[in-house]
Design a protein around this motif. Sequence first.
Motif, PDB file in Angstrom:
ATOM      1  N   TRP A  57       6.424  -2.087  -6.031  1.00 58.88           N
ATOM      2  CA  TRP A  57       6.628  -1.246  -7.217  1.00 58.88           C
ATOM      3  C   TRP A  57       7.557  -0.070  -6.940  1.00 58.88           C
ATOM      4  CZ3 TRP A  57       5.510   3.947  -7.604  1.00 58.88           C
ATOM      5  CH2 TRP A  57       5.688   4.518  -8.868  1.00 58.88           C
ATOM      6  N   GLY A  58       7.323   0.654  -5.870  1.00 59.08           N
ATOM      7  CA  GLY A  58       8.059   1.897  -5.633  1.00 59.08           C
ATOM      8  C   GLY A  58       9.263   1.767  -4.733  1.00 59.08           C
ATOM      9  N   ASN A  59       9.652   0.539  -4.375  1.00 62.03           N
ATOM     10  CA  ASN A  59      10.739   0.369  -3.414  1.00 62.03           C
ATOM     11  C   ASN A  59      12.066   0.877  -3.959  1.00 62.03           C
ATOM     12  OD1 ASN A  59       8.861  -0.813  -1.783  1.00 62.03           O
ATOM     13  ND2 ASN A  59       9.893  -2.785  -1.612  1.00 62.03           N
ATOM     14  N   CYS A  70       4.946   8.619   2.907  1.00 61.28           N
ATOM     15  CA  CYS A  70       4.678   8.942   1.505  1.00 61.28           C
ATOM     16  C   CYS A  70       3.307   9.597   1.454  1.00 61.28           C
ATOM     17  CB  CYS A  70       4.715   7.678   0.646  1.00 61.28           C
ATOM     18  SG  CYS A  70       6.350   6.934   0.547  1.00 61.28           S
ATOM     19  N   HIS A  71       3.291  10.916   1.313  1.00 57.02           N
ATOM     20  CA  HIS A  71       2.038  11.630   1.529  1.00 57.02           C
ATOM     21  C   HIS A  71       1.176  11.739   0.278  1.00 57.02           C
ATOM     22  CE1 HIS A  71       3.291  13.514   5.583  1.00 57.02           C
ATOM     23  NE2 HIS A  71       2.272  12.707   5.777  1.00 57.02           N
ATOM     24  N   GLU A  72       1.709  12.244  -0.809  1.00 55.67           N
ATOM     25  CA  GLU A  72       0.867  12.420  -1.997  1.00 55.67           C
ATOM     26  C   GLU A  72       1.699  12.279  -3.267  1.00 55.67           C
ATOM     27  OE1 GLU A  72      -2.740  15.110  -0.166  1.00 55.67           O
ATOM     28  OE2 GLU A  72      -1.422  16.043  -1.639  1.00 55.67           O
ATOM     29  N   MET A  73       0.990  11.990  -4.376  1.00 55.12           N
ATOM     30  CA  MET A  73       1.651  11.784  -5.666  1.00 55.12           C
ATOM     31  C   MET A  73       0.768  12.312  -6.787  1.00 55.12           C
ATOM     32  SD  MET A  73       2.816   8.183  -7.476  1.00 55.12           S
ATOM     33  CE  MET A  73       4.216   7.841  -6.415  1.00 55.12           C
ATOM     34  N   VAL A  74       1.398  12.859  -7.825  1.00 51.55           N
ATOM     35  CA  VAL A  74       0.693  13.328  -9.025  1.00 51.55           C
ATOM     36  C   VAL A  74       1.484  12.908 -10.252  1.00 51.55           C
ATOM     37  CG1 VAL A  74      -0.381  15.311  -7.877  1.00 51.55           C
ATOM     38  CG2 VAL A  74       1.856  15.581  -8.973  1.00 51.55           C
ATOM     39  N   GLN A  75       0.797  12.837 -11.392  1.00 51.75           N
ATOM     40  CA  GLN A  75       1.482  12.606 -12.661  1.00 51.75           C
ATOM     41  C   GLN A  75       1.404  13.873 -13.499  1.00 51.75           C
ATOM     42  OE1 GLN A  75      -0.217   9.860 -15.597  1.00 51.75           O
ATOM     43  NE2 GLN A  75       1.838   9.186 -16.149  1.00 51.75           N
ATOM     44  N   ALA A  76       2.553  14.372 -13.921  1.00 48.91           N
ATOM     45  CA  ALA A  76       2.603  15.558 -14.768  1.00 48.91           C
ATOM     46  C   ALA A  76       2.404  15.176 -16.230  1.00 48.91           C
ATOM     47  CB  ALA A  76       3.941  16.278 -14.572  1.00 48.91           C
ATOM     48  N   ILE A 343      -0.658   4.128  -4.524  1.00 47.20           N
ATOM     49  CA  ILE A 343      -1.177   4.407  -3.194  1.00 47.20           C
ATOM     50  C   ILE A 343      -0.036   4.836  -2.283  1.00 47.20           C
ATOM     51  CG2 ILE A 343      -2.574   3.548  -1.300  1.00 47.20           C
ATOM     52  CD1 ILE A 343      -3.898   3.523  -4.141  1.00 47.20           C
ATOM     53  N   CYS A 344      -0.137   6.066  -1.784  1.00 50.70           N
ATOM     54  CA  CYS A 344       0.811   6.576  -0.791  1.00 50.70           C
ATOM     55  C   CYS A 344       0.224   6.335   0.597  1.00 50.70           C
ATOM     56  CB  CYS A 344       1.046   8.064  -1.005  1.00 50.70           C
ATOM     57  SG  CYS A 344       1.799   8.487  -2.589  1.00 50.70           S
ATOM     58  N   GLN A 345       1.082   5.961   1.550  1.00 51.20           N
ATOM     59  CA  GLN A 345       0.628   5.640   2.892  1.00 51.20           C
ATOM     60  C   GLN A 345       1.342   6.474   3.952  1.00 51.20           C
ATOM     61  OE1 GLN A 345      -0.576   1.111   3.108  1.00 51.20           O
ATOM     62  NE2 GLN A 345       1.496   1.272   2.322  1.00 51.20           N
ATOM     63  N   TRP A 346       0.598   6.757   5.003  1.00 54.35           N
ATOM     64  CA  TRP A 346       1.128   7.462   6.175  1.00 54.35           C
ATOM     65  C   TRP A 346       1.299   6.467   7.317  1.00 54.35           C
ATOM     66  CZ3 TRP A 346      -1.803   7.817  10.741  1.00 54.35           C
ATOM     67  CH2 TRP A 346      -1.248   8.613  11.762  1.00 54.35           C
ATOM     68  N   LYS A 350       7.552   3.429   6.995  1.00 54.71           N
ATOM     69  CA  LYS A 350       8.443   4.017   5.986  1.00 54.71           C
ATOM     70  C   LYS A 350       8.393   3.233   4.672  1.00 54.71           C
ATOM     71  CE  LYS A 350      11.497   6.158   9.369  1.00 54.71           C
ATOM     72  NZ  LYS A 350      12.886   6.476   9.774  1.00 54.71           N
ATOM     73  N   SER A 351       7.200   2.771   4.325  1.00 59.38           N
ATOM     74  CA  SER A 351       7.036   2.006   3.090  1.00 59.38           C
ATOM     75  C   SER A 351       6.903   2.940   1.899  1.00 59.38           C
ATOM     76  CB  SER A 351       5.811   1.096   3.185  1.00 59.38           C
ATOM     77  OG  SER A 351       4.635   1.870   3.311  1.00 59.38           O
ATOM     78  N   TYR A 352       7.324   2.439   0.752  1.00 61.63           N
ATOM     79  CA  TYR A 352       7.227   3.184  -0.498  1.00 61.63           C
ATOM     80  C   TYR A 352       5.840   2.956  -1.122  1.00 61.63           C
ATOM     81  CZ  TYR A 352      12.288   3.823  -0.057  1.00 61.63           C
ATOM     82  OH  TYR A 352      13.533   4.177   0.381  1.00 61.63           O
ATOM     83  N   PRO A 353       5.498   3.706  -2.159  1.00 55.93           N
ATOM     84  CA  PRO A 353       4.150   3.580  -2.738  1.00 55.93           C
ATOM     85  C   PRO A 353       3.882   2.192  -3.320  1.00 55.93           C
ATOM     86  CG  PRO A 353       5.193   5.609  -3.472  1.00 55.93           C
ATOM     87  CD  PRO A 353       6.251   4.810  -2.793  1.00 55.93           C
ATOM     88  N   ILE A 354       2.611   1.803  -3.286  1.00 56.76           N
ATOM     89  CA  ILE A 354       2.132   0.547  -3.842  1.00 56.76           C
ATOM     90  C   ILE A 354       1.389   0.841  -5.145  1.00 56.76           C
ATOM     91  CG2 ILE A 354       0.585  -1.425  -3.468  1.00 56.76           C
ATOM     92  CD1 ILE A 354       1.031  -1.040  -0.455  1.00 56.76           C
TER      93      ILE A 354
END
Length: 359
Positions: A57-59, A70-76, A343-346, A350-354
């Motif tokens: 999805w996020g590639n 990719c540490h964290e994500m929020v929706q405004a 989902i952000c991963q550490w 270097k993968s983008y969010p799933i």
Amino acid sequence: MSTSSSYNSRRNFLKQGAVVAAAASIPSFSFNIISRPVLGDELIGHGAFKYRVHQAWGNLNPATTPVNNCHEMVQARNGKLYMITDDTHNNVIVYDKSGKLLDSWGTTFKSGHGLTLAQEGEEDFLWICDPHWENPSVVKMTLDGREVLRLPDPRTIGVYEKDDAYKPTETAVGPNGEVYVADGYGSQWVLQFSSTGEFIRKFGGKGDGDSQFSTVHGVTVDYRDATGPTLLCTSRGHNAFKRFTLDGEYLSTIFLPGAYVCRPVIDDDTLYAGVCWSRLRYLNQTPNSGFVTILDKEGKVVSNPGGTRPKYRKNELQLMLQDKPIFKHCHDVCVDDDKNLYICQWNAGKSYPIKLERV
């Protein structure tokens, strides 16, 4: 069949074979950074919380919009998804819900880690934590990357000793605008500041007492109790969330055996968290593991996407483990307005969010 007809059939067959062979030899280009299992229509999760996995999805193009972790994500409230990474080519990446890149900004957060959305009237702000040893910082930003406020380093205002570690990982904003900073990679305190940056108090610290922490990685304000808001803090090494009053008094612990949880994320009555490591039975922190855990309002685990089904015996939660090799070190969960998860991963190549699509 005539000799001529046989010859033509054989020639056509050889031509078709050559075309297929040539097509097979053409390299396939993809922006997938790591190889992940292909799940097709398989669902993950349990009970009412099941999801279809969209791994790509996020590639994005790593040559122009790279990520490290990719540490964290929020929706405004504008519907856009904001994600923080520690790649200084673009610390903040802005997506729409389809995975399209809308914007990126920021080049100064060498260890960009915590990302918290704060709503003030009609305007949304982002609180960013950077635990980098050279310049640990907690900064309030506009959605387009303008700095509004920077909190003081506790070592410079007499709150810490000069040689104490300070590596802030997360913030939460209380109902009166006060800011709570989790020093998750440093000295394990939660620091409380006024809305304008004046220090109020600290609580917690490193240890195994009920009011102490082992990696206070995340913090959030929980508004779900009608009697008033409380503070939920991660104690990742304890596999737990710990609840406090807004003045820092310890109240209770939610134990999550086997789950090295990151920050608590609350949406409606449900709590979500990324599990950065799973256990392998009785071993500690199994490498390249993780899943997502979901809790109801009473603190009971109701689903573990990517993990084992939650089981209770005599009201005690049993050991939870990674069940499917889908995730590597789930670091954060973002819940969108359609109840899908990102989902952000550490440390995941270097993968983008799933994206996990709610079904």
